[in-house]
Design a protein around this motif. Sequence first.
Motif, mmCIF file in Angstrom:
data_model
loop_
_atom_site.group_PDB
_atom_site.id
_atom_site.type_symbol
_atom_site.label_atom_id
_atom_site.label_comp_id
_atom_site.label_asym_id
_atom_site.label_seq_id
_atom_site.Cartn_x
_atom_site.Cartn_y
_atom_site.Cartn_z
ATOM 1 N N PHE A 145 0.850 -1.182 0.000
ATOM 2 C CA PHE A 145 0.000 0.000 0.000
ATOM 3 C C PHE A 145 0.889 1.236 0.000
ATOM 4 C CE2 PHE A 145 -2.624 -3.267 1.958
ATOM 5 C CZ PHE A 145 -3.838 -3.088 1.318
ATOM 6 N N LYS A 146 0.379 2.339 -0.559
ATOM 7 C CA LYS A 146 1.095 3.613 -0.462
ATOM 8 C C LYS A 146 1.032 4.120 0.969
ATOM 9 C CE LYS A 146 0.510 5.671 -5.030
ATOM 10 N NZ LYS A 146 -0.134 6.769 -5.769
ATOM 11 N N GLU A 147 -0.139 3.923 1.574
ATOM 12 C CA GLU A 147 -0.347 4.391 2.939
ATOM 13 C C GLU A 147 -1.254 3.409 3.651
ATOM 14 O OE1 GLU A 147 -2.332 8.184 5.267
ATOM 15 O OE2 GLU A 147 -1.602 8.479 3.221
ATOM 16 N N PHE A 148 -0.952 3.145 4.908
ATOM 17 C CA PHE A 148 -1.770 2.275 5.747
ATOM 18 C C PHE A 148 -1.488 2.657 7.181
ATOM 19 C CE2 PHE A 148 -2.910 -1.321 8.289
ATOM 20 C CZ PHE A 148 -3.895 -2.016 7.608
ATOM 21 N N SER A 149 -2.488 3.160 7.869
ATOM 22 C CA SER A 149 -2.353 3.428 9.300
ATOM 23 C C SER A 149 -3.691 3.099 9.945
ATOM 24 C CB SER A 149 -1.953 4.875 9.579
ATOM 25 O OG SER A 149 -2.936 5.758 9.113
ATOM 26 N N SER A 150 -3.619 2.550 11.141
ATOM 27 C CA SER A 150 -4.854 2.161 11.806
ATOM 28 C C SER A 150 -4.754 2.405 13.296
ATOM 29 C CB SER A 150 -5.173 0.689 11.532
ATOM 30 O OG SER A 150 -4.208 -0.140 12.130
ATOM 31 N N CYS A 151 -5.909 2.402 13.934
ATOM 32 C CA CYS A 151 -5.984 2.607 15.373
ATOM 33 C C CYS A 151 -7.135 1.770 15.927
ATOM 34 C CB CYS A 151 -6.215 4.081 15.686
ATOM 35 S SG CYS A 151 -6.335 4.439 17.455
ATOM 36 N N TRP A 152 -6.812 0.951 16.930
ATOM 37 C CA TRP A 152 -7.809 0.224 17.716
ATOM 38 C C TRP A 152 -7.979 0.992 19.011
ATOM 39 C CZ3 TRP A 152 -10.076 -4.083 15.685
ATOM 40 C CH2 TRP A 152 -9.417 -4.759 14.668
ATOM 41 N N ARG A 153 -9.234 1.210 19.425
ATOM 42 C CA ARG A 153 -9.454 1.963 20.658
ATOM 43 C C ARG A 153 -10.552 1.279 21.479
ATOM 44 N NH1 ARG A 153 -10.010 6.714 18.463
ATOM 45 N NH2 ARG A 153 -7.817 7.167 18.628
ATOM 46 N N LEU A 154 -10.265 1.071 22.764
ATOM 47 C CA LEU A 154 -11.222 0.467 23.692
ATOM 48 C C LEU A 154 -11.784 1.535 24.616
ATOM 49 C CD1 LEU A 154 -9.156 -2.638 24.833
ATOM 50 C CD2 LEU A 154 -11.085 -2.632 23.267
ATOM 51 N N THR A 155 -13.108 1.555 24.765
ATOM 52 C CA THR A 155 -13.758 2.465 25.695
ATOM 53 C C THR A 155 -14.710 1.650 26.554
ATOM 54 O OG1 THR A 155 -13.696 4.188 23.995
ATOM 55 C CG2 THR A 155 -15.123 4.575 25.898
ATOM 56 N N PRO A 156 -14.479 1.621 27.866
ATOM 57 C CA PRO A 156 -15.382 0.862 28.736
ATOM 58 C C PRO A 156 -16.811 1.403 28.684
ATOM 59 C CG PRO A 156 -13.378 1.462 29.891
ATOM 60 C CD PRO A 156 -13.381 2.222 28.595
ATOM 61 N N ILE A 157 -17.770 0.493 28.762
ATOM 62 C CA ILE A 157 -19.187 0.856 28.780
ATOM 63 C C ILE A 157 -19.787 0.235 30.042
ATOM 64 C CG2 ILE A 157 -21.402 0.695 27.586
ATOM 65 C CD1 ILE A 157 -19.832 0.095 25.028
#
Length: 185
Positions: free
Chosen positions: A114-126
């Motif tokens: 890929f030319k560009e690939f960035s990701s973010c996993w985020r956890l938020t308690p409920i």
Amino acid sequence: MNITQMLENNRELLRDVQGSIEKLDGRKRRFSAQIQIPYSSKQVWQVLTDYEAFPEVFPNLKNIRRLEHPTGNLRLEHTMLKRFMGLDFKACMVLDVEEIGSNEIREHLVEGDFKEFSSCWRLTPISTLLEHGGVNLAYELIVCPKNIYPVALVEYMLSQDVPTNLLAISQRVKALSSIKNSQTS
């Protein structure tokens, strides 16, 4: 039963995944999705950070391995394989991974298909999800395919894969929790 069969049997659960695709500049796209998982942040975090088990969790991830990082941080090589319309599409990439606390993981492309690939996993308690709480798992991916890949094809494949991957994490947490509960009974 492997994760692919489990997901096929639970396609209706994909409705629990909320997602969107946004066209950015040129060939760049942002994929966002989230799912509520009725397990603790700790249980979900354990699945998200068990990188070597990813090929068992994510249907299209065929191989993952840790690479040496110049500063000692986490660097992973991913090999993905997706069958679409009778053809196999393979993508390889090297990602630097940054764990922020125990609620966020960021991945940035070092090199790959890929030319560009960035990701973010985020956890938020409920706290309101069931009596024992739960977690909202959000994922955001910004990707720009190289010119050899048609944008519409990449967009279509990722629009299928991103929700499926979130569901796969939820199913993995559930399966591991069931195993742990059966061992303690």
